[in-house]
Scaffold this motif. Structure first.
Motif, PDB file in Angstrom:
ATOM      1  N   ALA A  29       4.851   0.621  -9.604  1.00 23.30           N
ATOM      2  CA  ALA A  29       5.307   1.142  -8.314  1.00 23.30           C
ATOM      3  C   ALA A  29       6.582   1.965  -8.456  1.00 23.30           C
ATOM      4  O   ALA A  29       6.701   3.057  -7.891  1.00 23.30           O
ATOM      5  N   ARG A  69       0.812   3.763  -5.675  1.00 22.88           N
ATOM      6  CA  ARG A  69       0.913   3.231  -4.318  1.00 22.88           C
ATOM      7  C   ARG A  69      -0.340   2.487  -3.877  1.00 22.88           C
ATOM      8  O   ARG A  69      -0.438   2.034  -2.742  1.00 22.88           O
ATOM      9  N   GLN A  94       5.180  -3.834  -2.540  1.00 24.50           N
ATOM     10  CA  GLN A  94       5.676  -3.354  -1.251  1.00 24.50           C
ATOM     11  C   GLN A  94       7.188  -3.473  -1.125  1.00 24.50           C
ATOM     12  O   GLN A  94       7.790  -2.801  -0.293  1.00 24.50           O
ATOM     13  N   ALA A 142       7.782  -0.079  -2.654  1.00 26.86           N
ATOM     14  CA  ALA A 142       7.227   0.964  -1.789  1.00 26.86           C
ATOM     15  C   ALA A 142       6.441   0.288  -0.671  1.00 26.86           C
ATOM     16  O   ALA A 142       5.303  -0.146  -0.889  1.00 26.86           O
ATOM     17  N   SER A 191       2.591   0.624  -0.008  1.00 26.20           N
ATOM     18  CA  SER A 191       1.614   0.272  -1.040  1.00 26.20           C
ATOM     19  C   SER A 191       0.425  -0.479  -0.453  1.00 26.20           C
ATOM     20  O   SER A 191       0.564  -1.306   0.445  1.00 26.20           O
ATOM     21  N   GLY A 237       2.140  -0.992   4.703  1.00 25.84           N
ATOM     22  CA  GLY A 237       1.071  -0.955   3.709  1.00 25.84           C
ATOM     23  C   GLY A 237      -0.184  -1.645   4.219  1.00 25.84           C
ATOM     24  O   GLY A 237      -0.367  -1.836   5.423  1.00 25.84           O
TER      25      GLY A 237
END
Length: 239
Positions: free
Chosen positions: A36, A42, A62, A65, A68, A93
């Motif tokens: 990530a 992602r 997550q 990001a 994700s 996400g």
């Protein structure tokens, strides 16, 4: 697949089991964070998710990001009971769960949960953490992994940890006997056999090494005894 009776019996013949499994989970966390944060992945396909234990794969990804997306796969009915916890991802996400056997890759690749969650035209991080040792036949194991990797788009990554008895064959032979006594499979593979799972891909440094030696956290260097680890790990890029 993760029976309590087998686990207790395994601990009796191999007291390092708990350290070994903790190191494997730490490897999974580092892989999620690395893909990530360092590789910009992602979306992820995690085959062999196991019973949810925080932080789960999606929580790590997550955290790096929030957008994700993670699809979990497992064939253990106990995991199905806990699937709601697996799917409790962040609001930005998305997570999904597929109950399927990794030995039937077409079921995974055609699952609506997969196709609704991941964009199969964009790079995916595939993880098979401590899974291929449940496939005893070598030809079948390589075929299954190759089929799933082949379905990934260019730019994807594949990470795996693979059980080995290279370093303590007599001790792990007794572990294998425990698994077989409980009606379960356990296939150890040497380093050359482990590397073969990543054939055709571009291995990321430091290559295929024991899991605690793959990109360890600075504070963890030297904290795990080599003798306690019976798993190779590595990641590779699909050009």
């Amino acid at each position: 697949m993760r029976g309590a009776g087998r686990g207790g019996a395994t601990l009796e013949v191999w007291p390092s089991l708990r350290i070994h499994m903790q190191a494997n989970r730490a490897f999974m966390h580092r892989v999620a964070r690395y893909l990530a944060a360092e590789k910009g992945i992602r979306q992820f396909l995690d085959i062999g998710s196991g019973i949810p234990t925080s932080p789960n794969f999606h929580e790590v990804a997550q955290q790096v990001a929030p957008e994700s997306r993670v699809v979990y796969v497992d064939n253990d009915p106990i995991v199905l009971v806990h699937a709601q916890a697996l799917m409790a991802g962040g609001s930005e996400g998305k997570t999904a769960y597929i109950q399927a056997d990794m030995r039937e890759p077409e079921t995974i690749l055609s699952a609506r949960e997969l196709l609704d969650t991941l964009d199969m035209d964009r790079p995916i991080g595939l993880t098979l953490i401590a899974m291929v040792h449940f496939v005893e036949d070598d030809d079948e194991a390589y075929r299954v992994v190759e089929r799933i990797v082949d379905a990934l788009p260019s730019g994807s990554w594949f990470a795996a940890s693979i059980a080995t008895d290279d370093f303590a064959p007599e001790m792990l032979a007794r572990v294998q006997e425990v698994y077989h006594a409980h009606g379960e499979t356990l296939r150890f593979r040497d380093r050359a056999q482990a590397v073969r799972f990543l054939d055709g891909l571009e291995l990321e440094e430091p290559g295929v090494v024991r899991i605690h030696k793959w990109h360890p956290e600075p504070g963890d260097v030297g904290s795990v005894d080599d003798a306690d680890i019976a798993m190779y790990g590595g990641i590779a890029f699909k050009p």
